[in-house]
Design a protein around this motif. Structure first.
Motif, mmCIF file in Angstrom:
data_model
loop_
_atom_site.group_PDB
_atom_site.id
_atom_site.type_symbol
_atom_site.label_atom_id
_atom_site.label_comp_id
_atom_site.label_asym_id
_atom_site.label_seq_id
_atom_site.Cartn_x
_atom_site.Cartn_y
_atom_site.Cartn_z
ATOM 1 N N LEU A 26 -36.961 5.971 -31.756
ATOM 2 C CA LEU A 26 -36.004 5.007 -32.269
ATOM 3 C C LEU A 26 -34.945 4.740 -31.211
ATOM 4 N N PHE B 293 -45.189 4.823 -29.951
ATOM 5 C CA PHE B 293 -45.295 5.426 -31.264
ATOM 6 C C PHE B 293 -45.056 6.925 -31.181
ATOM 7 N N ARG C 145 -41.358 -2.016 -40.061
ATOM 8 C CA ARG C 145 -40.618 -1.106 -39.179
ATOM 9 C C ARG C 145 -39.135 -1.056 -39.546
ATOM 10 N N ASN D 8 -41.489 6.588 -35.718
ATOM 11 C CA ASN D 8 -42.062 5.266 -35.463
ATOM 12 C C ASN D 8 -43.580 5.418 -35.394
ATOM 13 N N ILE E 207 -36.768 -4.822 -30.706
ATOM 14 C CA ILE E 207 -37.970 -4.003 -30.886
ATOM 15 C C ILE E 207 -39.066 -4.437 -29.921
ATOM 16 N N ARG F 79 -36.755 4.847 -27.704
ATOM 17 C CA ARG F 79 -37.774 3.807 -27.508
ATOM 18 C C ARG F 79 -37.566 3.102 -26.179
#
Length: 581
Positions: free
Chosen positions: A235, A477, A34, A481, A45, A239
């Protein structure tokens, strides 16, 4: 043909992740693939938190935007939130209206009718609003290219705060405040916020400016849906906003979303972003595709269960009509495409018809691009003008292609993967020829096979429920990503492969260690029939997911790509693996 590659990673990072977080080598590789640079990065993350969001006042004009909004609320000025008709615009509009209403603002909203108003600020509504005493317009997910309308409002004494996320070359000088991360010279560090995300940042700034708690966390469900609906890059802030928003969504506090969930058949618990994208989000989109999106905003802000149920049923009916219209366009476009592909070797597919509904050509263009693996443009023609939608199939930058064809376009907009435009009917043939020429120039690898890039190699014994749970933590996702792909090689197909569920392939396979597992490939029977793999040895690129059936959850290996073992040439420097590049 696709070449399979293994995503390269830094071995030093792998060791640091294994030692610092106690991860298995496979888990560490999935994180490193990633782009994770170390343990601290990995923590962000794996544990996205609101504290990771950027300061809203990093926007160049956030202070001015919040000052104007705060003063309008205090004076009880008439405020119009002007949104857009897609899920992003609808969710952002609902979010602003909900919070401003709680503050006692005299707030109203408008979302344009796709057929009557087109994209952007609707002049007809502004004229009526001015007559009714409108004092402030706040745009959501639009406005960056509407200088004429903004200037007319300002000339009449109406203040305008533009919040948007679309590409723009210049700030509209007449606007009192302009909040757009993509504005040239904007210092805000994250450029990929969606319209709803920018609206949320405006409210974050307002909360600080007013010194009050606006309980913004409760609106993160709308931010998540808007961001997913606009395919926002998963991102950085997106996210965080989506992952926290999904937690709020799982509580199902909104009557409107509960009703929409029930109408769509979505599970109350255990749903994924992928499932939302096939159930709730298309229904938020559907009213704006074939009529007015006002009902979608009403649904999201209502506190009345009966009203929510009524609106959700109507939206369900709208969605069925949207699907019927879309299927008709797709059927027509596939017929045109089959003829064109049979007689030629096009680099792009461009078709138009007077019978197509402009609200569904985007969906149909996406399906066509995916099916034929090339850029596709579909144009709905009415009254001498066409409304078109373009999709890239990952081959070209659509916005750049449209810019190079702009001599034939009335207006256009978009980004790398998708775009929309208006065109005079008589210019469509010239546009078609030029667009195909431009695509041929821009296409990234016209002769070399494109690469699929896998995140890690695995064996069947790795494919556990624990691994599925770890992979879930790498989400949400989406764009930028993608869900991890595992390469599992030299699988001997045992038993009898079979087609299930109309187009899905299911079989058992054993690896070199003797481990045996079920695999399933959804909608791949058109490419791989059961007899094609019966008794053969195959390599697969697979997603590790969870499957819940009759109350029991088990790991499921879902095939993304497959090939017969030994049929691919070495892909260089050892690794032969992939995830879409």
């Amino acid at each position: 043909m696709h070449v399979w590659h293994l995503q390269p990673v830094d071995e030093r990072v792998l060791r640091a992740l294994e030692d610092g977080l106690g991860l298995s080598p496979l888990e560490a590789r999935l994180l490193a693939s990633r782009g994770v640079s170390g343990v601290d990065d990995a923590h962000r993350i794996l544990n996205p938190a609101i504290e990771h969001l950027h300061d809203p006042f990093l926007f160049n004009e956030m202070a001015e935007a919040t000052r104007i909004l705060h003063e309008a609320i205090a004076r009880r000025d008439k405020i119009l939130v002007h949104g857009d008709y897609d899920a992003d615009g609808v969710c952002g509009t609902a979010l602003l209206v909900e919070v401003l209403s709680r503050l006692g603002a005299d707030v109203h909203f408008f979302v344009p009718d796709r057929a009557k108003d087109g994209y952007g600020l609707a002049r007809r509504v502004m004229d009526r609003g001015f007559e009714a005493g409108l004092k402030l317009v706040v745009s959501v997910d639009c406005g960056s290219s509407d200088r004429e309308v903004v200037a007319a409002l300002v000339e009449r004494g109406v203040k305008v705060v533009v919040t948007d996320h679309h590409e723009t070359a210049l700030r509209i000088p007449e606007a009192h405040a302009f909040v757009n991360p993509k504005l040239p010279g904007e210092r805000y560090p994250f450029k990929e916020l969606t319209g709803t995300g920018v609206a949320f940042k405006l409210l974050q700034g307002l909360e600080r400016a007013m010194g009050v708690d606006l309980s913004l966390a409760g609106g993160l469900d709308l931010v998540a849906l808007g961001t997913l609906g606009d395919s926002g890059a998963m991102l950085d802030e997106n996210r965080v906003l989506v992952s926290r928003g999904l937690e709020v969504l799982r509580e199902w506090r909104r009557p409107g979303l509960r009703a929409l969930r029930d109408e769509s058949g979505l599970s109350k618990n255990g749903f994924s972003t992928r499932q939302l994208s096939f159930t709730v989000i298309p229904r938020i989109n559907s009213p704006g595709r074939i009529g007015s999106a006002r009902a979608a905003v009403d649904l999201l802000v209502t506190a009345d269960e009966a009203e929510a149920t009524r609106i959700a049923r109507q939206i369900g009916a709208d969605n069925e009509r949207r699907k019927e219209l879309g299927n008709g366009v797709i059927d027509d476009a596939v017929k045109y495409a089959e003829y064109r592909v049979w007689h030629d070797e096009p680099k792009a597919l461009v078709f138009s018809a007077p019978t197509w509904h402009e609200g569904v050509v985007g969906i149909a263009a996406a399906r066509l691009a995916e099916r034929y693996d090339m850029p596709a443009v579909l144009i709905a023609v009415r009254g001498g003008f066409g409304k078109g939608s373009a999709r890239s199939a990952g081959k070209v930058n659509v916005k750049e292609a449209l810019e190079r064809c702009s001599r034939y376009l009335v207006d256009f907009g978009g980004h790398k993967e998708a775009g929309g435009f208006s065109i005079r009917e008589e210019d469509i043939p010239d546009f078609q020829r030029l667009f195909e020429e431009v695509v041929e120039e821009l296409v990234s690898c016209p002769s070399a096979p494109c690469a699929l890039r896998a995140d890690a190699e695995a064996v069947l014994a790795d494919c556990t429920l624990d691994l599925s749970s770890f992979i879930e933590r790498l989400g949400p996702f989406g764009t930028a990503n993608p869900e991890p792909l595992l390469m599992i090689s030299n699988l001997k197909v045992v038993g009898h492969p079979r087609e299930v569920g109309g187009g899905h392939l299911k079989f058992e396979a054993a690896d070199a260690t003797g481990e045996v597992r079920d695999l399933i490939g959804f909608s791949i029977v058109s490419r791989w029939k059961p007899e094609d793999v019966d008794g053969k040895t195959v390599d697969v690129l697979a997603h590790m997911r969870k499957n819940t059936y009759q109350g029991k959850t088990a790991p499921q290996i879902q095939i993304g790509e497959m090939r017969l073992s030994g049929t691919a040439e070495p892909s260089g420097s050892g690794a032969a693996v992939s995830g879409a590049e």
